[in-house]
Write an enzyme that holds these catalytic residues in place. Structure first.
Site, PDB file in Angstrom:
ATOM      1  N   HIS A  60       7.560  -4.471   0.982  1.00  0.00           N
ATOM      2  CA  HIS A  60       7.792  -3.407   1.963  1.00  0.00           C
ATOM      3  C   HIS A  60       8.856  -3.754   3.014  1.00  0.00           C
ATOM      4  O   HIS A  60       9.901  -3.109   3.111  1.00  0.00           O
ATOM      5  CB  HIS A  60       6.490  -3.097   2.719  1.00  0.00           C
TER       6      HIS A  60
HETATM    7  C1  BDR Z   1       2.895  -2.681   5.685  1.00  0.00           C
HETATM    8  O1  BDR Z   1       1.614  -3.173   6.066  1.00  0.00           O
HETATM    9  C2  BDR Z   1       1.610  -4.562   6.092  1.00  0.00           C
HETATM   10  O2  BDR Z   1       0.494  -5.059   5.406  1.00  0.00           O
HETATM   11  C3  BDR Z   1       2.914  -5.027   5.511  1.00  0.00           C
HETATM   12  O3  BDR Z   1       3.378  -6.177   6.195  1.00  0.00           O
HETATM   13  C4  BDR Z   1       3.839  -3.861   5.716  1.00  0.00           C
HETATM   14  O4  BDR Z   1       4.470  -3.912   6.978  1.00  0.00           O
HETATM   15  C5  BDR Z   1       2.788  -1.987   4.349  1.00  0.00           C
HETATM   16  O5  BDR Z   1       1.902  -0.926   4.426  1.00  0.00           O
END
Ligand code: BDR
Ligand code: CA
Length: 313
Positions: free
Chosen positions: A243
């Protein structure tokens, strides 16, 4: 003042945050004015420690790290140890950091830094819940027109949510902060699950990272090996979504992404859909766009960029 793009990374590391930070530290086009930490994937004490671990892994202990909000504006903190492990950075055995945490709070650091630079100079890169950014905008609304833009990871629309059926983690954790940020009038680029779920760390991509044989690439592969296991099981895919590095990659190579200017509203009223990012993709409301919502990515180009850059550290 340098020609490099000046950024502040606001983050809750998190393995994917860690790769984003490494990508930024490895990229000479970016000037990292500071890293600000927020409670999210794990509590603030750990996200602050983890940010420092990553700076030290990259050989950049001089990077200023400022700790920020320990909980969301109005709701209780929800964390994600089931995804990121107890430390938030499970995977490789990284040493305890020795670099300092800066004495100034993250929120004041963001305010002072934006004010100290010319209008349109500083880009904010939130990779976690938006609590620090919202607090800065609430405390100092004069900074809103001075911020170049906010390029953030958060939300999901066609893809739904990853924390509830409707909400993505970063927005779900602090929806009121997200509402503050999306209504502040600052240009926003949003990397939602719709794009990050197309950036999968396949085994072949992790092999390419390992093949570089550097300590940073080895640690990054170990981080992602741990991180992927949860999403691979959840989604049944080869690899998990990467992500947060989408934010930094977008700054470096925007042509790898495509999206659309849309109006985005944040649900803060309904428990059922709390934290949903309601994206007017088809422009049915005629409300003016407040965000460029990314939806497509050249995933091969994205991973090539990560491998090439991380190998420089
Ligand atoms: C987001 O949530 C976190 O767990 C990850 O780092 C990312 O920023 C994804 O939904
Ligand atoms: Ca994150």
């Amino acid at each position: 003042m340098s020609d490099r793009r000046a950024i502040i990374i606001d983050t809750d590391p998190g393995q994917d945050d860690a790769i984003a930070i490494l990508l930024a530290l490895a990229s000479p086009e970016l000037e990292i004015l500071g890293i600000t930490t927020v409670a999210g994937n794990v509590p603030l004490e750990l996200t602050t420690k983890n940010a420092r671990k990553i700076c030290e892994l990259a050989g950049r202990p001089e990077t200023p790290v400022h700790a920020g909000a320990s909980r969301p504006l109005m709701r209780r903190l929800v964390t994600a140890e089931h995804v990121h492990g107890k430390t938030g950075l499970d995977g490789p055995d990284l040493p305890e950091p020795t670099m300092p945490v800066q004495p100034q709070n993250a929120v004041d650091f963001i305010i002072d830094t934006v004010r100290a630079h010319p209008d349109g100079h500083v880009t904010l890169c939130p990779l976690g819940p938006l609590t620090n950014i919202a607090l800065a905008l609430i405390k100092a609304p004069d900074i809103a027109p001075k911020i170049a833009r906010i390029v953030l990871m958060g939300g999901g629309f066609f893809e739904g949510g990853n924390t509830t059926p409707a909400a993505e983690f970063n927005i779900y954790v602090d929806p009121h902060a997200a509402h503050t940020v999306f209504t502040a009038g600052v240009p926003i680029v949003m990397a939602p699950l719709d794009v990050t779920h197309k950036a999968l760390t396949s085994n072949a991509r992790l092999d390419a990272l390992r093949a570089k044989g550097t300590p940073v690439c080895d640690a990054a592969a170990a981080l992602l090996d741990f991180f992927d296991r949860y999403d691979e099981e959840k989604y049944g895919t080869d690899g998990g979504p990467l992500h947060d590095p989408c934010v930094i990659a977008y700054l470096l190579r925007p042509e790898l992404f495509s999206g659309r200017d849309c109006h985005v509203a944040i649900e803060t009223g309904s428990e059922l859909t709390m934290g949903m990012t309601v994206v007017d993709w088809w422009r049915v409301t005629k409300k003016p766009a407040n965000a460029n919502v990314l939806r497509e990515i050249d995933a091969t180009g994205f991973f090539d960029l990560i491998v090439e850059r991380l190998a420089r550290l």
